[in-house]
Design an enzyme around this catalytic site. Structure first.
Site, PDB file in Angstrom:
ATOM      1  N   TRP A   1     -12.036 -12.534  -0.560  1.00  0.00           N
ATOM      2  CA  TRP A   1     -11.573 -11.152  -0.688  1.00  0.00           C
ATOM      3  C   TRP A   1     -12.114 -10.680  -2.024  1.00  0.00           C
ATOM      4  O   TRP A   1     -11.737 -11.173  -3.073  1.00  0.00           O
ATOM      5  CB  TRP A   1     -10.049 -11.093  -0.663  1.00  0.00           C
TER       6      TRP A   1
ATOM      7  N   CYS B   1      -8.685 -14.937  -1.635  1.00  0.00           N
ATOM      8  CA  CYS B   1      -9.658 -15.928  -1.221  1.00  0.00           C
ATOM      9  C   CYS B   1      -8.963 -17.215  -0.773  1.00  0.00           C
ATOM     10  O   CYS B   1      -7.863 -17.524  -1.222  1.00  0.00           O
ATOM     11  CB  CYS B   1     -10.663 -16.305  -2.295  1.00  0.00           C
TER      12      CYS B   1
ATOM     13  N   GLU C   1      -1.869   0.962   8.128  1.00  0.00           N
ATOM     14  CA  GLU C   1      -2.502  -0.296   7.754  1.00  0.00           C
ATOM     15  C   GLU C   1      -3.442  -0.830   8.830  1.00  0.00           C
ATOM     16  O   GLU C   1      -4.510  -1.348   8.524  1.00  0.00           O
ATOM     17  CB  GLU C   1      -1.371  -1.296   7.490  1.00  0.00           C
TER      18      GLU C   1
ATOM     19  N   LYS D   1       2.897   0.383   8.609  1.00  0.00           N
ATOM     20  CA  LYS D   1       2.263  -0.441   9.639  1.00  0.00           C
ATOM     21  C   LYS D   1       1.197   0.352  10.371  1.00  0.00           C
ATOM     22  O   LYS D   1       0.104  -0.134  10.636  1.00  0.00           O
ATOM     23  CB  LYS D   1       3.349  -0.927  10.611  1.00  0.00           C
TER      24      LYS D   1
ATOM     25  N   LYS E   1      -3.818 -11.112   3.567  1.00  0.00           N
ATOM     26  CA  LYS E   1      -2.399 -11.401   3.770  1.00  0.00           C
ATOM     27  C   LYS E   1      -1.697 -11.724   2.453  1.00  0.00           C
ATOM     28  O   LYS E   1      -0.596 -11.283   2.197  1.00  0.00           O
ATOM     29  CB  LYS E   1      -2.284 -12.578   4.740  1.00  0.00           C
TER      30      LYS E   1
ATOM     31  N   ARG F   1      -6.393 -14.769   3.849  1.00  0.00           N
ATOM     32  CA  ARG F   1      -6.521 -14.615   2.405  1.00  0.00           C
ATOM     33  C   ARG F   1      -7.729 -13.751   2.026  1.00  0.00           C
ATOM     34  O   ARG F   1      -7.999 -13.539   0.854  1.00  0.00           O
ATOM     35  CB  ARG F   1      -6.646 -15.995   1.745  1.00  0.00           C
TER      36      ARG F   1
ATOM     37  N   ASN G   1     -10.708 -19.510  -6.069  1.00  0.00           N
ATOM     38  CA  ASN G   1      -9.737 -18.485  -5.694  1.00  0.00           C
ATOM     39  C   ASN G   1      -9.011 -18.078  -6.962  1.00  0.00           C
ATOM     40  O   ASN G   1      -8.364 -18.913  -7.598  1.00  0.00           O
ATOM     41  CB  ASN G   1      -8.751 -19.058  -4.667  1.00  0.00           C
ATOM     42  N   GLY G   2      -9.129 -16.802  -7.335  1.00  0.00           N
ATOM     43  CA  GLY G   2      -8.449 -16.326  -8.529  1.00  0.00           C
ATOM     44  C   GLY G   2      -9.306 -15.316  -9.261  1.00  0.00           C
ATOM     45  O   GLY G   2     -10.333 -14.850  -8.733  1.00  0.00           O
TER      46      GLY G   2
ATOM     47  N   GLU H   1       8.524   1.746   6.784  1.00  0.00           N
ATOM     48  CA  GLU H   1       7.857   0.546   7.279  1.00  0.00           C
ATOM     49  C   GLU H   1       6.963   0.893   8.481  1.00  0.00           C
ATOM     50  O   GLU H   1       5.849   0.398   8.601  1.00  0.00           O
ATOM     51  CB  GLU H   1       8.919  -0.514   7.635  1.00  0.00           C
TER      52      GLU H   1
ATOM     53  N   HIS I   1      11.553  20.557   1.307  1.00  0.00           N
ATOM     54  CA  HIS I   1      11.203  20.676  -0.118  1.00  0.00           C
ATOM     55  C   HIS I   1       9.699  20.537  -0.347  1.00  0.00           C
ATOM     56  O   HIS I   1       9.269  20.251  -1.461  1.00  0.00           O
ATOM     57  CB  HIS I   1      11.986  19.646  -0.931  1.00  0.00           C
TER      58      HIS I   1
HETATM   59  C1  F6R Z   1       2.171  -4.988   5.158  1.00  0.00           C
HETATM   60  C2  F6R Z   1       2.190  -6.204   4.368  1.00  0.00           C
HETATM   61  C3  F6R Z   1       2.159  -6.077   2.893  1.00  0.00           C
HETATM   62  C4  F6R Z   1       3.000  -7.181   2.228  1.00  0.00           C
HETATM   63  C5  F6R Z   1       2.836  -7.130   0.705  1.00  0.00           C
HETATM   64  C6  F6R Z   1       3.734  -8.128   0.029  1.00  0.00           C
HETATM   65  O1  F6R Z   1       2.210  -5.271   6.528  1.00  0.00           O
HETATM   66  O2  F6R Z   1       2.189  -7.281   4.884  1.00  0.00           O
HETATM   67  O3  F6R Z   1       2.583  -4.812   2.462  1.00  0.00           O
HETATM   68  O4  F6R Z   1       4.332  -7.003   2.583  1.00  0.00           O
HETATM   69  O5  F6R Z   1       1.506  -7.383   0.382  1.00  0.00           O
HETATM   70  O6  F6R Z   1       3.448  -9.429   0.431  1.00  0.00           O
HETATM   71  P1  F6R Z   1       4.483 -10.594   0.218  1.00  0.00           P
HETATM   72  O7  F6R Z   1       5.679 -10.288   1.052  1.00  0.00           O
HETATM   73  O8  F6R Z   1       3.782 -11.820   0.662  1.00  0.00           O
HETATM   74  O9  F6R Z   1       4.830 -10.596  -1.244  1.00  0.00           O
END
Ligand code: F6R
Length: 594
Positions: free
Chosen positions: A72, A2, A478, A475, A589, A27, A98-99, A471, A494
């Site tokens: 969120w 949030c 996601e 991506k 994020k 957020r 937020n929390g 990665e 395997h």
């Molecule tokens: C994927 C992504 C997430 C963050 C993860 C950790 O694209 O962005 O997997 O990498 O939530 O976030 P941070 O790096 O902010 O601890």
């Protein structure tokens, strides 16, 4: 998660709140709402992102006092009733939060016994009513906030309006970020500096258990011992917190295209005047360690896998890499003289904060945070912080921060063994990144077109190419919602090879001379079972028919040199499927809940 905003005495409160919440959408964007004080408290809120606020708010209104929230969902589904701000039962106090309040159920039971009624499923409604309960008996906000603080368990950043205090916006913080923006004739509050950057460049980062209020002319902060404190503002330049799209259609595309600049900047900062520029105490602690433990989540965990392998190969230091939320349940730090490196773009990730708390309980383990966010919660708890200097990353999917994390870890490894070749290798990646940007976008888009309607995609690689596969797979799933798997090439037989079927897209990275020929054999294995293989290879390892060929570079730097291929691919697939590239569903994020 949030995001919250608040303002006292600003000229254009409506714009500040709406535009500010849009900047905090990273957020969370399940619902959004605004509350302001005129003759009474007015609340406008609904499900959906802050973009809807323009439609549900009156086109103009006058107020000295405004709060806003983008959510969120944690407690309670995304719904209008669960949206913030929340009002107390007598409708005289409103707040945004937020929390997560861990003891919300006990507090709700207590308030029910006192005759309070609840309309939402949120922990926040408990907080606002508990505050009202304290206020009705004390008739004083300072006392009420002190009592509230003593009762709440969990994390909270709160911005509060009380009808009896038409000039003051109250705040209270623990565990979730909250900043004050110091203005002239007005003051602001927000979860980070970005909403306030248009109005001021002076910011105060509140510390845990800080509480108090802002008015037009005054900022009063009390610390956990109830002492009035004078927290000095820090000055941030607008560019470093700007959310300007600079003509790009999406933040993700802009951020992918910034990778070359980010790598150049990292080199120029951490290898200035032909010398590595890391804190000598940090290097000493690292050199003395007999084991380095890396810890991160998601993309940052993937960067830690690369960093750990580089440390092992280039520095001969044993390493172990952990996913933060897993490590917390078997918190063993390997080695007799360990060193811990935490990686977090945001510096606010709750899983990592939990781990750091555990690490700090173990005596004298030095810790380093690699982060993009100065002053973040994690940076306040570690021994050392090294900044990525990647610029704000707005898109929920991390791109430039990943490349910066890998570049930074490579530079740190170079500094540890005074290896100048590392810098040369890193500089070489910049041409590769640029040539992908200039020449390969179109063929990558073509691959995106071919895979976009598939339900499953495989990524394969070995060693560093496997780490990049992880990665790339994250991506893609996601932001395009296509199920994808990443496997080490040798592991296929395997089990997972059973999933290979006619036409299944398999994307393979071949950039490492030591694993290339085994990887080619694995390709034959999947091709003979009908897979449609797309090979990404470096020139010297390429073969006729490979889909994308890039210039050679030091293979352990794939995460810097060619991660943009993975990012562009996910971007184009998401775009072609009509999804919101920058704001994928169910995500935020900054993941500030465990
Ligand atoms: C994927 C992504 C997430 C963050 C993860 C950790 O694209 O962005 O997997 O990498 O939530 O976030 P941070 O790096 O902010 O601890």
């Amino acid at each position: 998660m949030c995001g919250i905003v608040g303002a006292v005495g600003i000229n254009n409160p409506r714009d500040y709140a709406i535009e500010g919440l849009k900047m905090l959408e990273y957020r969370g964007y399940d619902s959004a709402g605004i509350g302001f004080l005129s003759d009474k408290i007015n609340i406008f809120k609904d499900i959906g992102s802050p973009n809807h606020l323009d439609d549900i708010l009156p086109s103009s209104f006058e107020t000295e006092l405004i709060i806003g929230h983008t959510r969120w969902a944690t407690h309670g589904t995304p719904s209008k009733i669960n949206s913030h701000p929340h009002l107390s039962c007598n409708r005289k106090i409103a707040l945004v939060h937020n929390g997560v309040i861990d003891n919300a159920n006990e507090l709700r039971t207590f308030l029910l016994s006192q005759g309070y009624k609840f309309y939402s499923d949120t922990d926040t409604e408990v907080v606002v009513n508990l505050l009202e309960y304290f206020y009705l008996s004390s008739k004083d906000m300072h006392t009420s906030l002190t009592l509230l603080k003593d009762q709440l368990e969990g994390s909270y950043a709160l911005a509060i309006i009380n009808e009896d205090y038409p000039d003051s916006l109250f705040m209270l913080k623990k565990g979730s970020p909250l900043m004050i923006g110091k203005g002239k004739g007005f003051n602001l509050i927000a979860s980070d500096a970005s909403p306030m950057a248009k109005y001021t460049n002076e910011f105060i980062d509140l510390e845990d258990y800080d509480f108090g209020y802002i008015s037009k002319k005054e900022i009063r902060i009390f610390d956990k011992n109830n002492n009035l404190v004078d927290r000095k503002p820090i000055v941030k330049d607008a560019e470093s917190i700007s959310h300007d799209l600079k003509g790009y259609p999406h933040y993700m595309l802009k951020e992918i295209e910034e990778i070359d600049e980010v790598v150049k900047r990292a080199i120029s900062i951490y290898h200035e005047d032909n010398q590595y520029q890391f804190d000598s105490k940090l290097l000493k602690d690292l050199r003395e360690a007999d084991h380095v433990m890396f810890i991160g989540c998601g993309t940052s965990y993937h960067a830690s896998l690369v960093g750990g392998r580089i440390f092992e190969i280039c520095n001969n230091i044993p390493t172990t890499e952990y996913i933060a939320s897993e490590w917390a349940f078997h918190p063993v730090i390997p080695g007799k003289k360990p060193f811990v490196i935490l990686i977090s773009q945001s510096g606010e990730t709750a899983d990592l904060i939990h781990c750091l708390k555990i690490i700090k309980e173990k005596n004298n383990v030095p810790t380093l945070l690699i982060t993009n966010t100065p002053g973040s919660t994690l940076s306040r708890g570690v021994t050392y912080t090294v900044l990525l200097h990647a610029g704000v990353e707005v898109s929920v999917a991390s791109t430039k921060a990943y490349a910066a994390q890998v570049a930074l870890l490579a530079l740190l490894s170079g500094a540890l063994s005074k290896n100048e070749k590392m810098v040369v290798d890193l500089k070489d990646t910049i041409d590769v990144i640029d040539s992908i940007k200039n020449n390969l976008k179109q063929p990558i888009e073509q691959i995106a077109e071919e895979i976009k309607d598939h339900d499953n995609v495989f990524f394969l690689g070995r060693s560093f190419d496997y780490f990049l596969s992880l990665e790339a797979s994250l991506k893609l799933k996601e932001i395009s919602y296509i199920h994808s798997e990443a496997y080490p090439g040798g592991e296929l037989k395997h089990g997972p090879i059973a999933l290979i079927s006619e036409g299944l897209p398999v994307i393979v990275f071949i950039t490492d001379p030591t694993t290339a020929s085994s990887m080619r054999s694995n390709i034959e294995e999947v091709k003979s079972r009908g897979a449609k293989v797309y090979v990404v290879a470096t020139k010297s390892l390429s073969k006729k028919g490979d889909a994308l060929i890039v210039d050679d570079y030091a293979h352990f730097l794939s995460g810097v040199a060619i991660s943009s291929i993975a990012f562009y691919l996910a971007y184009f697939v998401s775009l072609k499927k009509g999804y919101n590239v920058d704001k994928p569903r169910n995500l935020a994020k900054s993941v500030t809940v465990e």
